[in-house]
Design an enzyme around this catalytic site. Structure first.
Site, mmCIF file in Angstrom:
data_model
loop_
_atom_site.group_PDB
_atom_site.id
_atom_site.type_symbol
_atom_site.label_atom_id
_atom_site.label_comp_id
_atom_site.label_asym_id
_atom_site.label_seq_id
_atom_site.Cartn_x
_atom_site.Cartn_y
_atom_site.Cartn_z
ATOM 1 N N ASP A 58 0.805 -1.230 0.000
ATOM 2 C CA ASP A 58 0.000 0.000 0.000
ATOM 3 C C ASP A 58 0.835 1.276 0.000
ATOM 4 O OD1 ASP A 58 -2.551 -1.079 -0.162
ATOM 5 O OD2 ASP A 58 -2.833 -1.167 2.005
ATOM 6 N N LYS A 61 -0.289 4.639 -1.366
ATOM 7 C CA LYS A 61 -1.265 5.497 -0.685
ATOM 8 C C LYS A 61 -0.631 6.778 -0.167
ATOM 9 C CE LYS A 61 -4.707 2.024 0.466
ATOM 10 N NZ LYS A 61 -5.411 1.313 1.556
ATOM 11 N N HIS A 86 -3.472 3.748 -6.272
ATOM 12 C CA HIS A 86 -2.354 3.508 -5.348
ATOM 13 C C HIS A 86 -1.393 2.384 -5.782
ATOM 14 C CE1 HIS A 86 -4.804 0.357 -3.314
ATOM 15 N NE2 HIS A 86 -3.639 -0.102 -2.905
ATOM 16 N N HIS A 110 -1.486 -6.095 -7.395
ATOM 17 C CA HIS A 110 -2.092 -6.766 -6.236
ATOM 18 C C HIS A 110 -3.611 -6.573 -6.111
ATOM 19 C CE1 HIS A 110 -1.578 -2.923 -3.968
ATOM 20 N NE2 HIS A 110 -2.489 -3.411 -3.149
ATOM 21 N N HIS A 111 -4.208 -5.708 -6.920
ATOM 22 C CA HIS A 111 -5.669 -5.568 -6.915
ATOM 23 C C HIS A 111 -6.327 -6.123 -8.181
ATOM 24 C CE1 HIS A 111 -6.591 -3.743 -3.115
ATOM 25 N NE2 HIS A 111 -5.570 -2.900 -3.254
ATOM 26 N N ASP A 139 -4.570 -9.448 1.618
ATOM 27 C CA ASP A 139 -5.044 -8.076 1.801
ATOM 28 C C ASP A 139 -6.557 -8.068 2.009
ATOM 29 O OD1 ASP A 139 -4.961 -5.231 1.792
ATOM 30 O OD2 ASP A 139 -5.160 -5.148 -0.378
#
Length: 191
Positions: A58, A61, A86, A110-111, A139
């Site tokens: 993260d 962010k 992010h 990662h998303h 996550d």
């Protein structure tokens, strides 16, 4: 390598100072990711890279407005679009170092979702780096089982059901299956 770890810990500390939710989140995701990666047979340098990437997942962010990060109610669609940047911001921060390029790529994706409906560039299935898939599921588990300003934490049993319901949709089926060995220790640690 120890100096890199110290620098990375400082970067996580900078993010935690900015984002109240992130405090502890990065460490929990890193611990889960490490154990899940080991469970599926990853070791050595690759295991260490996934572990570091999970700590830093993260970091992008840092480039998101405090008003959005610390908002106590539901985000608007524009705010959500901003949050979705992010991973790319994190990638752009880390890719400046040749030694962190592999970690930067893990963070960038990662998303992404197994079914291609995630955010980033729309990767799906095996196109998504394995480290990104590992961090993505860990996550999500930590997000579901943590209190947020706008909702209470989900009980571990419901989280487990939600993860299984999203097997082959949001999450890599192999990773969901591997989690069966890890749920019990996580639940007992976090009660």
């Amino acid at each position: 390598m120890e100096i890199y770890h110290d620098i990375l810990e400082c970067m996580v500390g900078a993010l935690e100072a900015k984002d109240q939710y992130t405090c502890g989140h990065s460490n929990r995701v890193a611990d889960m990711s490490y154990h899940l990666a080991k469970t599926i047979g990853i070791n050595g340098t690759e295991l260490e890279m996934i572990h570091i990437a999970a700590h830093l997942h993260d970091i992008g962010k840092i480039g998101i407005s405090d008003n959005i990060l610390n908002k106590s109610d539901k985000l608007t669609s524009d705010e959500w679009e901003h949050i979705k940047k992010h991973p790319e911001i994190g990638y752009n921060i880390l890719v400046r170092s040749k030694k962190l390029e592999y970690i930067a790529h893990i963070i960038l994706f990662h998303h992404e979702r197994w079914d291609g409906n995630g955010y980033g560039v729309g990767l799906k299935g095996e196109e998504i780096p394995l480290g990104s898939r590992i961090i993505g599921i860990c996550d999500a588990i930590d997000a579901m089982t943590s209190n947020r300003a706008y909702r209470k934490a989900m009980p571990w049993t419901l989280c487990r059901e939600e993860v299984k319901r999203n097997k082959g949709l949001q999450f890599d089926p192999r990773l969901v299956d591997a989690l069966d060995f890890l749920w019990q220790p996580w639940e007992s640690q976090n009660r």
